[in-house]
Design an enzyme around this catalytic site. Structure first.
Site, PDB file in Angstrom:
ATOM      1  N   HIS A 265      -7.127   6.019   7.261  1.00 54.28           N
ATOM      2  CA  HIS A 265      -8.414   5.777   6.605  1.00 54.28           C
ATOM      3  C   HIS A 265      -8.592   4.274   6.482  1.00 54.28           C
ATOM      4  CE1 HIS A 265      -5.697   5.146   3.257  1.00 54.28           C
ATOM      5  NE2 HIS A 265      -6.676   4.513   2.626  1.00 54.28           N
TER       6      HIS A 265
ATOM      7  N   GLU B 180       0.131   4.729   1.357  1.00 53.01           N
ATOM      8  CA  GLU B 180       0.063   5.817   2.348  1.00 53.01           C
ATOM      9  C   GLU B 180       1.140   5.707   3.420  1.00 53.01           C
ATOM     10  OE1 GLU B 180      -2.612   4.241   1.209  1.00 53.01           O
ATOM     11  OE2 GLU B 180      -4.103   5.722   0.599  1.00 53.01           O
TER      12      GLU B 180
ATOM     13  N   ASP C 256       0.867  -1.177   0.000  1.00 53.18           N
ATOM     14  CA  ASP C 256       0.000   0.000   0.000  1.00 53.18           C
ATOM     15  C   ASP C 256       0.907   1.231   0.000  1.00 53.18           C
ATOM     16  OD1 ASP C 256      -2.346   1.417  -0.014  1.00 53.18           O
ATOM     17  OD2 ASP C 256      -3.029   0.765   1.962  1.00 53.18           O
TER      18      ASP C 256
ATOM     19  N   HIS D 252      -2.654  -0.443  -3.676  1.00 53.77           N
ATOM     20  CA  HIS D 252      -3.073   0.945  -3.515  1.00 53.77           C
ATOM     21  C   HIS D 252      -3.809   1.480  -4.747  1.00 53.77           C
ATOM     22  CE1 HIS D 252      -3.088   5.163  -2.454  1.00 53.77           C
ATOM     23  NE2 HIS D 252      -2.524   5.440  -3.615  1.00 53.77           N
TER      24      HIS D 252
HETATM   25 ZN   LIG Z   1      -4.740   1.574   2.305  1.00 51.34          ZN
END
Ligand SMILES: [Zn+2]
Length: 277
Positions: free
Chosen positions: A116, A10, A8, A60
Site C-alpha cells: 500500500h 508492515e 514502519d 507506522h
Molecule cells: Zn507504510
C-alpha cells in the site's frame, strides 16, 4: 556518525495481516515485539559499525508501536505523530549521515506483503516524475534533498527489489518472502535479527553525507479506487484532476511535495465512506 532509522511495521518480521499492524488488536500487541527486535538489531549493527548516535523515528500508523524499554540504551526514539517530515522526521537538521528504512513494504497496486502507499486501499497507485512510487521511493527523494543516503532497507523480498530501484547501494534484508498480499514465508525473529545486525554493521560505511543535489520540481500523481476522491483531494491548493480517478500536483522541492502528499492522503481518508469506499 549519526543514523536515522525510519521504522514502519508492515515489513516487520512475521507480519502478514492487517490485524498484525492495527493498533489495539491482540495481534498488534504480539507483533510489537518482533518489530522492536528488527529495529533493535539495526541499532546494534550500526553501533557495531561505528555509529555514535542512532535516532529512531516511528513511522507506522499512530507512530507509537515500538517498545522503548526493549531498545539498546544508546538509542533515542521519536514517538508520536504530527511531524513536519512524517516518516523521515529528524533528517532535516543537517546532522544525519545515513538513513535506514526498517519494516518497509512495497507500494499500492504492486506485489508485496501488505502492499500500500499511505492509505490501506483508497490509493491504488502513486507516481513521482513518472516512476511508480512506494513509500520507500518517496522518502528516499526527501532524504536525498538533505544529502543523506539510504543505507539499509528491510522488509519482504519484493521490498528489497523495490529498494534496489531507488537506493541501489543500500544493504537489504528480506525478513520474509512474498506469497500473496496476506501471506509470506517467514523467518524467526532470532534469525532476522542476526541478518539485520550484520547488514547494518556493513551498511555503516555507506553513511556518508554528500552535497545536497540541485533542488528540482517533482510532479506527484495519485490514483484512487473511487472517482469522488478526486473531488475530495482537489480542495488541497495546487492539486488538480489528471484523469477519471487521478490527481496530480507539482512541487518545487520534495520537502514541499511530501507535505502536499500527506495533506492529500489526510483529506482523502476523511472522504472514504465505510461501505462504498
Ligand atoms: Zn507504510
Amino acid at each position: 556518525m549519526k543514523i536515522l532509522i525510519s521504522a514502519d511495521m508492515e515489513g516487520a518480521t512475521g507480519v502478514t495481516w492487517p490485524g498484525d499492524v492495527l493498533p489495539g488488536t491482540p495481534q498488534w500487541e504480539r507483533f510489537r515485539r518482533p518489530f522492536t527486535s528488527d529495529v533493535n538489531a539495526a541499532v546494534l549493527g550500526f553501533f557495531d559499525g561505528g555509529a555514535d548516535e542512532v535516532l529512531i523515528n516511528e513511522a507506522h500508523w499512530s507512530m507509537r508501536n515500538l517498545l522503548l524499554e526493549e531498545l539498546d540504551q544508546r538509542a533515542q526514539m521519536i514517538t508520536g505523530k504530527h511531524k513536519t517530515l512524517s516518516m523521515v522526521e529528524g533528517v532535516q537538521h543537517g546532522d544525519v549521515d545515513g538513513v535506514a528504512f526498517i519494516g518497509y513494504h512495497t507500494g499500492a497496486g504492486t506485489e508485496g506483503v501488505l502492499a500500500h502507499t499511505y492509505l490501506p486501499n483508497s490509493v491504488t497507485g502513486v507516481w513521482a516524475n513518472g516512476a511508480r512510487a512506494s513509500e520507500g521511493l518517496l522518502n528516499s527523494l526527501v532524504v536525498a534533498e538533505y544529502g543523506v543516503p539510504v543505507v539499509l532497507v528491510t522488509g519482504d523480498d519484493k521490498t528489497c527489489q523495490d529498494a534496489n530501484s531507488y537506493a541501489p547501494e543500500a544493504r537489504c534484508v528480506a525478513v520474509k518472502d512474498y506469497v500473496s498480499r496476506y501471506a509470506a514465508v517467514c523467518r524467526t525473529p532470532a534469525r532476522t535479527a542476526a541478518d539485520i545486525r550484520e547488514a547494518a554493521r556493513e551498511a555503516a560505511v555507506l553513511a556518508v553525507r554528500h552535497e545536497p543535489p540541485h533542488r528540482r520540481p517533482f510532479t506527484i500523481e495519485l490514483e484512487f479506487d473511487a472517482e469522488h476522491l478526486v473531488g475530495a483531494a482537489s480542495v488541497v491548493p495546487g492539486v488538480e484532476r489528471s484523469g477519471e480517478r487521478r490527481v496530480a500536483f507539482t512541487s518545487p522541492t520534495m520537502y514541499e511535495g511530501i507535505r502536499c502528499f500527506k495533506a492529500v492522503t489526510t483529506v482523502v481518508s476523511a472522504a472514504v465512506e465505510e461501505q462504498y469506499g
